[in-house]
Structure formats: C-alpha cells, structure tokens
Design a protein around this motif. Structure first.
Motif, PDB file in Angstrom:
ATOM      1  N   ALA A  57       0.874  -1.173   0.000  1.00 37.31           N
ATOM      2  CA  ALA A  57       0.000   0.000   0.000  1.00 37.31           C
ATOM      3  C   ALA A  57       0.912   1.224   0.000  1.00 37.31           C
ATOM      4  O   ALA A  57       1.819   1.311   0.829  1.00 37.31           O
ATOM      5  N   VAL A  58       0.707   2.132  -0.948  1.00 38.70           N
ATOM      6  CA  VAL A  58       1.518   3.349  -1.018  1.00 38.70           C
ATOM      7  C   VAL A  58       0.582   4.553  -0.938  1.00 38.70           C
ATOM      8  O   VAL A  58      -0.544   4.521  -1.442  1.00 38.70           O
TER       9      VAL A  58
ATOM     10  N   LEU B  52      -7.771  -8.427  -7.883  1.00 38.86           N
ATOM     11  CA  LEU B  52      -7.502  -8.989  -6.565  1.00 38.86           C
ATOM     12  C   LEU B  52      -8.708  -9.653  -5.910  1.00 38.86           C
ATOM     13  O   LEU B  52      -8.540 -10.565  -5.097  1.00 38.86           O
ATOM     14  N   GLY B  53      -9.893  -9.190  -6.238  1.00 36.71           N
ATOM     15  CA  GLY B  53     -11.084  -9.728  -5.599  1.00 36.71           C
ATOM     16  C   GLY B  53     -11.428  -8.986  -4.317  1.00 36.71           C
ATOM     17  O   GLY B  53     -10.562  -8.406  -3.658  1.00 36.71           O
ATOM     18  N   ALA B  54     -12.698  -9.021  -3.960  1.00 36.32           N
ATOM     19  CA  ALA B  54     -13.184  -8.261  -2.808  1.00 36.32           C
ATOM     20  C   ALA B  54     -12.555  -8.741  -1.506  1.00 36.32           C
ATOM     21  O   ALA B  54     -12.227  -7.929  -0.623  1.00 36.32           O
ATOM     22  N   ASP B  55     -12.383 -10.051  -1.350  1.00 33.71           N
ATOM     23  CA  ASP B  55     -11.842 -10.577  -0.097  1.00 33.71           C
ATOM     24  C   ASP B  55     -10.415 -10.091   0.132  1.00 33.71           C
ATOM     25  O   ASP B  55     -10.043  -9.714   1.254  1.00 33.71           O
ATOM     26  N   THR B  56      -9.608 -10.111  -0.915  1.00 32.53           N
ATOM     27  CA  THR B  56      -8.223  -9.670  -0.767  1.00 32.53           C
ATOM     28  C   THR B  56      -8.157  -8.172  -0.506  1.00 32.53           C
ATOM     29  O   THR B  56      -7.367  -7.712   0.335  1.00 32.53           O
ATOM     30  N   LEU B  57      -8.976  -7.403  -1.190  1.00 35.87           N
ATOM     31  CA  LEU B  57      -8.991  -5.967  -0.929  1.00 35.87           C
ATOM     32  C   LEU B  57      -9.414  -5.674   0.509  1.00 35.87           C
ATOM     33  O   LEU B  57      -8.860  -4.774   1.160  1.00 35.87           O
ATOM     34  N   TYR B  58     -10.380  -6.433   1.023  1.00 32.45           N
ATOM     35  CA  TYR B  58     -10.778  -6.246   2.419  1.00 32.45           C
ATOM     36  C   TYR B  58      -9.616  -6.596   3.359  1.00 32.45           C
ATOM     37  O   TYR B  58      -9.360  -5.878   4.332  1.00 32.45           O
ATOM     38  N   ARG B  59      -8.906  -7.668   3.035  1.00 34.28           N
ATOM     39  CA  ARG B  59      -7.769  -8.084   3.881  1.00 34.28           C
ATOM     40  C   ARG B  59      -6.680  -7.015   3.866  1.00 34.28           C
ATOM     41  O   ARG B  59      -6.115  -6.691   4.912  1.00 34.28           O
ATOM     42  N   PHE B  60      -6.396  -6.459   2.691  1.00 33.84           N
ATOM     43  CA  PHE B  60      -5.382  -5.413   2.622  1.00 33.84           C
ATOM     44  C   PHE B  60      -5.824  -4.182   3.418  1.00 33.84           C
ATOM     45  O   PHE B  60      -5.017  -3.579   4.145  1.00 33.84           O
TER      46      PHE B  60
ATOM     47  N   GLN C 106      -7.886  -4.070   5.903  1.00 27.19           N
ATOM     48  CA  GLN C 106      -7.872  -4.359   7.333  1.00 27.19           C
ATOM     49  C   GLN C 106      -6.462  -4.275   7.896  1.00 27.19           C
ATOM     50  O   GLN C 106      -6.259  -3.836   9.038  1.00 27.19           O
ATOM     51  N   ARG C 107      -5.489  -4.689   7.108  1.00 28.08           N
ATOM     52  CA  ARG C 107      -4.101  -4.568   7.543  1.00 28.08           C
ATOM     53  C   ARG C 107      -3.753  -3.107   7.810  1.00 28.08           C
ATOM     54  O   ARG C 107      -3.088  -2.785   8.808  1.00 28.08           O
ATOM     55  N   LEU C 108      -4.214  -2.216   6.948  1.00 25.70           N
ATOM     56  CA  LEU C 108      -3.964  -0.790   7.156  1.00 25.70           C
ATOM     57  C   LEU C 108      -4.706  -0.290   8.393  1.00 25.70           C
ATOM     58  O   LEU C 108      -4.147   0.474   9.199  1.00 25.70           O
ATOM     59  N   ARG C 109      -5.941  -0.729   8.567  1.00 24.57           N
ATOM     60  CA  ARG C 109      -6.711  -0.299   9.745  1.00 24.57           C
ATOM     61  C   ARG C 109      -6.042  -0.775  11.024  1.00 24.57           C
ATOM     62  O   ARG C 109      -6.018  -0.062  12.036  1.00 24.57           O
ATOM     63  N   ASP C 110      -5.506  -1.987  11.004  1.00 25.23           N
ATOM     64  CA  ASP C 110      -4.837  -2.519  12.191  1.00 25.23           C
ATOM     65  C   ASP C 110      -3.646  -1.659  12.597  1.00 25.23           C
ATOM     66  O   ASP C 110      -3.247  -1.644  13.779  1.00 25.23           O
ATOM     67  N   LEU C 111      -3.070  -0.962  11.621  1.00 23.98           N
ATOM     68  CA  LEU C 111      -1.947  -0.070  11.908  1.00 23.98           C
ATOM     69  C   LEU C 111      -2.405   1.351  12.184  1.00 23.98           C
ATOM     70  O   LEU C 111      -1.564   2.259  12.324  1.00 23.98           O
ATOM     71  N   GLY C 112      -3.716   1.548  12.265  1.00 20.86           N
ATOM     72  CA  GLY C 112      -4.255   2.878  12.518  1.00 20.86           C
ATOM     73  C   GLY C 112      -4.221   3.781  11.313  1.00 20.86           C
ATOM     74  O   GLY C 112      -4.223   5.012  11.451  1.00 20.86           O
ATOM     75  N   LEU C 113      -4.202   3.208  10.103  1.00 16.76           N
ATOM     76  CA  LEU C 113      -4.118   3.976   8.868  1.00 16.76           C
ATOM     77  C   LEU C 113      -5.438   3.930   8.113  1.00 16.76           C
ATOM     78  O   LEU C 113      -6.203   2.974   8.229  1.00 16.76           O
ATOM     79  N   ASP C 114      -5.690   4.962   7.328  1.00 15.92           N
ATOM     80  CA  ASP C 114      -6.928   5.064   6.552  1.00 15.92           C
ATOM     81  C   ASP C 114      -6.720   4.423   5.185  1.00 15.92           C
ATOM     82  O   ASP C 114      -5.931   4.925   4.375  1.00 15.92           O
ATOM     83  N   PRO C 115      -7.402   3.323   4.878  1.00 12.24           N
ATOM     84  CA  PRO C 115      -7.217   2.677   3.571  1.00 12.24           C
ATOM     85  C   PRO C 115      -7.477   3.605   2.390  1.00 12.24           C
ATOM     86  O   PRO C 115      -6.887   3.419   1.315  1.00 12.24           O
TER      87      PRO C 115
ATOM     88  N   ALA D 180       4.622   5.432   4.613  1.00 10.66           N
ATOM     89  CA  ALA D 180       4.289   5.851   3.249  1.00 10.66           C
ATOM     90  C   ALA D 180       4.209   4.632   2.352  1.00 10.66           C
ATOM     91  O   ALA D 180       3.521   4.636   1.331  1.00 10.66           O
ATOM     92  N   ILE D 181       4.932   3.595   2.730  1.00  9.93           N
ATOM     93  CA  ILE D 181       4.892   2.293   2.069  1.00  9.93           C
ATOM     94  C   ILE D 181       4.566   1.262   3.131  1.00  9.93           C
ATOM     95  O   ILE D 181       5.240   1.190   4.161  1.00  9.93           O
ATOM     96  N   VAL D 182       3.529   0.462   2.889  1.00 11.62           N
ATOM     97  CA  VAL D 182       3.106  -0.535   3.873  1.00 11.62           C
ATOM     98  C   VAL D 182       2.912  -1.877   3.173  1.00 11.62           C
ATOM     99  O   VAL D 182       2.062  -1.990   2.280  1.00 11.62           O
ATOM    100  N   PRO D 183       3.677  -2.897   3.534  1.00 10.18           N
ATOM    101  CA  PRO D 183       3.400  -4.224   2.970  1.00 10.18           C
ATOM    102  C   PRO D 183       2.089  -4.760   3.537  1.00 10.18           C
ATOM    103  O   PRO D 183       1.896  -4.784   4.752  1.00 10.18           O
ATOM    104  N   VAL D 184       1.194  -5.193   2.645  1.00 15.08           N
ATOM    105  CA  VAL D 184      -0.129  -5.628   3.112  1.00 15.08           C
ATOM    106  C   VAL D 184      -0.414  -7.092   2.820  1.00 15.08           C
ATOM    107  O   VAL D 184      -1.432  -7.630   3.265  1.00 15.08           O
ATOM    108  N   GLY D 185       0.469  -7.780   2.102  1.00 16.96           N
ATOM    109  CA  GLY D 185       0.225  -9.198   1.861  1.00 16.96           C
ATOM    110  C   GLY D 185       0.735  -9.636   0.510  1.00 16.96           C
ATOM    111  O   GLY D 185       1.431  -8.895  -0.192  1.00 16.96           O
ATOM    112  N   THR D 186       0.393 -10.851   0.154  1.00 16.81           N
ATOM    113  CA  THR D 186       0.776 -11.402  -1.139  1.00 16.81           C
ATOM    114  C   THR D 186      -0.465 -11.645  -1.988  1.00 16.81           C
ATOM    115  O   THR D 186      -1.588 -11.661  -1.482  1.00 16.81           O
TER     116      THR D 186
END
Length: 786
Positions: free
Chosen positions: A380-381, A404-412, A414-423, A452-458
């Motif tokens: 995520a950039v 990517l599909g809806a499930d993967t986008l939700y997972r990405f 959520q990863r940002l939300r878990d870090l307190g970031l706004d997707p 500014a750069i956040v790894p969110v998954g594969t």
C-alpha cells in the motif's frame, strides 16, 4: 533424485524417494500403530495404505520419502506444495514454501534417546538442501503436544490455529534462518552449502561449447572477428571448416554453414581449441578475455560483461540439466510450458541471460525456466506520493477489484486499519518478491518506517515469470492481466527497472496504437492485435525523487503496469506460444519449428507462407501505412496456433518499444514515441528487427534440418512483401525492401560498448552502431513489380 545423507551421533540417516511397492508393509505397520493416531489412518488395511501412497506418488505436487538409519527403514516423510493443498485457502503462500509431514517408526527395541530429534533434524536439513526452499510449513493437530514441542525445538513458530477438513491445527512456519538458529539446527549455515546439481564439469562443458559457438557466430556476423576457411574440409552442403585465431597462441577450429545476412550456423560439437599447440576445452570466458581489445570492451566494464557471460553460462547449464522436454512434446504443450522451456529469448545477443543480482535460490524461485509459481508482494503506497494512470475503459477501483477480488482488498484494507491507517489514503502496488526483499525494505527503509509504504500481503493468485523475467502471467486466473514489475537486476545491457514518470504515458500510448490497429482493415484481416498496457502505478514519494537528480536506477525501483492477457481472445481449438519458441532447440538438437511444421501436415512452404502473413504482413503495413514501428523480436510476439500453424499474432511491450517514425501531429500524451528519421532508417524496422533479428535464424534452422532450402525461404519472404505491394499499390513505393543492401545495425556492439546501458532511451536512433552494409536476401530472389 539421489539419496540425501546426514551423519550424527546415532549413525547415518538417509532420505530417498519412497518405493511404495517395496515398503507398503512397513508403512502399514507404522501408520496403524496406536502412537500414530494423529496420522489419521488407524483402521486402514494394507491395500488402503498402498493406494494412498500410490496416489501421492502420482501427484506432482506431493512427494513421499523413506528415511533410514544406517540402512534400516526408520521414518516416513512427506513434502508438498502448500499452494496445491487445503492450506492455500488459509494463508498467503510464498514462493519457496514447502509443507512437511514426518512419521517415525514405532520403537521395536525400546525408546532411543534423541531419535525423534535426529529424524526432525535430518528431514529439515534435507528440505533446506534445496535452495528453492525458503520456509517449511506444518499443520499438526492441536492435540498433539509431543510434535508441538519437537517443532518448537526445530525452530517452528506457531502463526495461528486453523480449521482444516479433518482437524483443528496449529499453522506453523520454520524459515531457513530459524532452523539454523534452533537447537536442532546446531548452528547450520542459513544458506545451504551444497554443490548445485547443474554445476558439474560435464554440464558446464556443454554450456561453454554452445556459448563459444554462439559467440563466434554472432561476433562474426557483426564483423568484429573474421574466421577464415582452414582448408581441411572443403565447403559443401554441410558447411565448411574454419579457423579463428584469437592471438599468436590460441586457435579455434569448427564447422559452419554460411547463410544470407552474414549468418553463421556453427556446429557446437565441432568446436576445438588449441593453446600453444595443445588441445584445450572451449571456454566462453576465456574467449571474451582473448578478444577483449578486438571486441572493444572498455576495461572498466570487462568485469561486468564477464559476469553477464558467467550468468548466461550458469543459466544454460541449469536448463540443460533440468529442462528435458523434447521438441516433439512441446508441439502439444500449453502456453506456459512452452514459455518456461525456451533455451533463450534473444538469439542474437551473446550475453543474453545476465540477471546480475540473482542468487541460486532466486534463480530457482523466479527464473522463467524454473517455472515456479510466484505470489507477488503487494504494497500500500500513499495516494499523494504515488501515481496511477488508467487507459480507456479502466477505473482504478474496479481495476483492483477485478485483479484482486473483494476478499483480498478487504484483507489489505484491514491490515492498514490494524496499523491505525486510513485505507482510502492508499493505493496498491504489486512488487516482485526479490525487489521487496533486496530493495524496498532497505533502500526505502525510511518510507516503510514512515508508513508511506506498507506491505499488506501477497497475491491470492499464483503467477509465472515470463521470458522477459520481470513480467508475470497469472496461472490461477489466466484471463486476468499480466503484471510487469520493477526488478533492480542487471540483465542484457539494462537495469530492469520501471520509471513512474515514464509510465504515465504508457496507457495513452497503448490506447492510441490499439485504436489505430483496430481501425485498419488489413490488420484486422490478418488478425493482428496488440495487448494493451492498460494501467500503471508508481511510487514517487522517496528521497530519490525529491532530490531532483537526473533519472537513475533509484527512481525506477517502485512501479508496475498491467497488460492484457491473450487468453480470453483465442477461439476454441487455438493455442498460444511465444514466437521465440520457433527458434528453440532441445537437448538433443531438435528444433521446435521443424516439429511444428511436421505436426501441421502442411508443406513447409505453405506453413511459412501462413506464418509470414500473420507476422510480417502486419508489420509491413504498419510501417508503410502509418510509419509505425514495433520491436518485433521473439519475446515480444505471441503466436496463435491452430493445428500447429500460426494464424495470427499478438504484439506486446507497446509502451517502451513502439515508435512513430514521422513528423506528423500526434496527441500530446503520445508524443514520447516520435522518432524523426529518414527512409534509410525507416526500412531498418524490417531489415534489422525482422530479417536480421529473427528470420535469418529461422531460415538457417529450416535449411539445416532439411525442411526448406534457404533460397526458397527468402523467396517466400519476398512474395509476402510483393503481395502486400500488389494489394496496396498506394503504399508499394514508399520504401524499397528490394534494395541491394541496407545498413548493418549491430546490437552486440552496443552491449560491448556499455553493458550497463546499451542505448540512450532519449536518442535510440543516435545510439546505434553500424558495421557497413548487408546484402539484402530479397534482392537476389525476387524483383518487385513496378
């Protein structure tokens, strides 16, 4: 596979492929023993056990191994690819992941202290001995406390609990480094210290011999060296005998056939080398050193070129050892099997497989010939520090949803939300796993730390690297787009990065070219289409961009683009193959083009006529009708085959390798592709890029195989050019493709001059190097109709 062995205090443990027929009885006794309750087959009879392991034996993604202690059967191990298992739905599988099961035989003469630990150590050492394996995955039953303790001792870390079809399990991982640091690893090196199977004297000798033959052929073609007939064997239908002297002390002799366009077809088996009158083995590195001054390699770049030659040798050895497909089998193979089987993508470059930056494990994981599935890393950039450019009909949000599909986008998200970031403040950028490991986490450490750069998954889908190495084809959803990534390795004269600034124009350029092609009746009649690069994304928030320095490799490390897949565009019964495959030669010397013609049932003349109509006629029409030139080498075209005959082609890599060779108005977004040149240069788009860059190799193959005489080959090429002129008299006299000669543009000379950057992308025409003129093979076999 040979037996793996590891010695320890208890004796020597070995691991070998399981022979089900011989050891079914052992398996049955072990698996049905009360202490093997978690193996899940307590009531299985002998036939059931035999059937289960025969099934595993037939599964290319699952393997069973027999372990011995000092020769006596002692344990069973299984390895499997998590991507082809139930686990694929429970975690993002990485390249290099391997699943593992271990079962130790019930004690026959009492418990032996340390036995299970020794077995676990042996199995993990066996798995990590393969450089392609980076991480071991296990999923033991949550009730099995004994194996949980043993896994911890080996370096496994529990990730989470998961519910599988037959149990609740502890999903656990062990990396190579974690095993090395564990009590069972006993300080073993994090990198396997083993002899790579392909780097043995016999295999590397084959690679040297082939590369020496290729180097002599192409350096002769570019008039850098001049072998002369040695008189020992008069020239005949099978060629003649030649001598090359690279110094007072060193002589090469070989047999070769000479063809039009200064093409040399050298028999690698015939190459001999003498040093001070004594036989010496052909050595590609020594040849370059011997010819350094002749080739004009700058001393400061000699090491770099030698490294690219070394990497080319290593890649050739790997292919010779591992890729055993026969040309006759590839005739019927699928698109990606053919792609990964190619011996080389660029036939005219000597150092064509450099990949400086890749290690052994990287080659096994990411090289196209390895054919390993790859899951891309997604970052995520920040939107305000990045760009996304879309072509016609593409919307950013729907593009990511489709890829990517809806499930993967939700997972990405959520990863940002878990870090307190706004997707909503981010967009997503796909990255080559090598780039993440070696560049992003280090070179952009400040940006990652600043979020500014956040790894969110594969990626949920698996991809395969293509011949162009940084471009990936989706093997799980082939209708989805190719992904082209930035890859900061040195390969064939360039660092393989992608510039965010440069790529902003890529989708508009592709739209413009695609519209032009789609609107033309002749191109539609040929079935000629382009695969649009329809979206690009790049990160520009780093210090390298903020510095204002001239564009460099540092500003080409974080970007990607998406290209249309050809799969949805083919009809039932049609197949795809990279055009590079027409020049492929298997281990036994058989050529795929010859096998394809034989399988088609057509005469070679009819087959070639259809191929030229699909390939050459559209290129002629684009150049004559629109002054539009492509880079039409083997890697940049995909053949559509029907009954083994090319019926049409897809052109790709439009944004970087298309040129408008005129001064007429262009849309502002397309202006980048303009090259103002004269007619002498325009004709080179066919003479150099098609005739010299591809067809001369195919002509020699078909002639040497006794399929089609070279003279007849070029007569059919001339007929294709002449037929286009008859069909389009208003275009026929624009350029003279029957001129006696044309300028001899030399691409190896470019790489030899500067192997770090062959051409200046802002002045490609001015970067070219010429070696006089070449005789035009069409001038001697046909006269244009006037």
């Amino acid at each position: 596979m040979s037996t793996f062995a590891l010695s320890g205090s208890l004796g020597t443990m070995t691991v070998e492929p399981l022979d089900v027929a011989s050891y079914a009885g052992h398996l049955h006794a072990w698996i049905t023993h009360p202490r093997s309750i978690y193996w899940g087959m307590p009531d299985a009879d002998l036939d059931a056990v035999r059937r289960e392991y025969e099934r595993i034996d037939a599964d290319p993604h699952h393997h069973a191994w027999l372990g011995r202690l000092d020769g006596e059967p002692l344990f069973l191990a299984e390895t499997y690819e998590p991507a082809h298992s139930e686990l694929a739905t429970h975690y993002p599988v990485r390249p290099g992941d391997v699943g593992m099961h271990v079962l130790v035989a019930p004690p026959a003469g009492g418990q032996r202290h340390g036995l299970t630990s020794a077995v676990m150590r042996t199995v993990l050492a066996f798995i990590f001995a393969d450089p392609a394996h980076h991480r071991v995955v296990v999923e033991p039953d949550v009730r099995n406390e004994a194996i949980a303790a043993k896994n911890a001792e080996a370096g496994f870390v529990v990730d989470r609990l998961i519910t599988l079809s037959d149990k609740q399990a502890r999903l656990s991982f062990c990396t190579r480094a974690a095993f090395a640091a564990s009590p069972l690893g006993e300080g073993r090196s994090a990198s396997p210290v083993t002899l790579p199977a392909h780097l043995d004297p016999a295999t590397i000798a084959v690679a040297h011999r082939h590369l020496v033959a290729k180097a002599i052929a192409e350096f002769s073609h570019e008039r850098l060296i001049q072998p002369r007939p040695d008189g020992s064997v008069p020239a005949g239908a099978d060629g003649g005998s030649y001598l090359l002297t690279t110094g007072e002390r060193i002589h090469y002799r070989f047999r070769a056939r000479r063809y039009a366009l200064d093409h040399w077809l050298i028999d690698p088996a015939s190459v001999t080398r003498e040093v001070d009158g004594a036989p010496a083995p052909p050595d590609a590195l020594d040849l370059i050193i011997e010819l350094q001054e002749t080739l004009g390699i700058p001393p400061k770049l000699l090491g770099t070129y030698l490294e690219e030659i070394s990497a080319t040798l290593a890649g050739a050895a790997w292919k010779h050892h591992h890729r055993r497909e026969r040309a006759a089998d590839l005739v019927h193979a699928d698109f990606q099997t053919i792609e990964s089987a190619m011996t080389e993508g660029h036939p005219l470059f000597v150092a064509n497989n450099g990949r400086i930056g890749f290690g052994l494990t990287d080659h096994a994981a990411y090289a196209p010939e390895a054919g390993a599935p790859v899951r891309l890393v997604w970052l995520a950039v920040r939107r305000d520090l990045s760009t996304f450019t879309a072509g016609r009909g593409v919307d950013e949000q729907t593009h990511y949803l489709a890829e990517l599909g809806a499930d993967t986008l939700y997972r990405f998200a959520q990863r940002l939300r878990d870090l307190g970031l706004d997707p909503h403040a981010y967009r997503y950028l796909p990255v080559h796993p090598w780039q993440w490991e070696h560049k992003v986490g280090i070179t952009f450490a400040a940006d990652v730390a600043a979020r500014a750069i956040v790894p969110v998954g594969t990626s949920p889908d698996r991809y395969r690297a293509q011949q162009s190495i940084r471009t990936f084809f989706n093997i799980d959803a082939p209708q989805r787009h190719y992904v082209k990534t930035a890859l900061s390795i040195q390969n064939m004269g360039f660092m393989r990065g992608l510039s965010p600034a440069y790529m902003r124009a890529t989708p508009p350029i592709n739209d413009w070219v695609a519209d032009l092609v789609a609107a033309d009746d002749t191109l539609r009649d040929c079935g000629f289409e382009v695969l649009r690069e329809l979206a690009s994304v790049g990160y520009t928030g780093d210090a390298y961009h903020r510095s204002g320095a001239p564009v460099s490799a540092y500003q080409r490390m974080l970007a990607a683009l998406w290209r249309e897949s050809p799969v949805p565009r083919i009809a039932p019964g049609q197949r795809l193959a990279t055009m590079a495959s027409l020049l492929h030669r298997d281990r036994d010397g058989a050529h795929l083009a010859t096998a394809m013609i034989t399988a088609s049932g057509l005469t070679a003349s009819d087959w070639l006529t259809r191929y030229l109509r699909a390939y050459l006629r559209p290129l002629l029409h684009c150049l004559l009708g629109y002054d539009l030139a492509f880079m039409p080498h083997g890697e940049n075209l995909i053949l559509v085959l029907q009954d083994h005959v090319p019926v049409r082609v897809f052109m790709k890599d439009i944004g970087e390798e298309v040129a408008a060779l005129h001064d007429r108005p262009l849309p502002a977004a397309v202006e980048r592709i303009r090259m103002s040149v004269d007619d002498e240069f325009r004709v080179l788009a066919i003479f150099t890029d098609v005739f010299d860059g591809f067809l001369r190799f195919l002509a020699a193959i078909l002639d040497a195989d006794g399929v089609l005489p070279a003279g007849e080959f070029w007569r059919l090429v001339a007929d294709c050019v002449r037929t286009h002129g008859v069909d389009h008299p208003q275009l026929r006299d624009r350029l003279d493709f029957f001129a006696p000669t044309f300028r001899h543009s030399c691409l190896n000379r470019l790489q030899l001059r500067n192997t770090l950057q062959m051409v200046d992308l802002t002045d490609q025409a001015g970067s070219l190097i010429y070696a006089g003129t070449q005789d035009n093979p069409l001038a001697t076999v046909a006269v244009p109709t006037r």
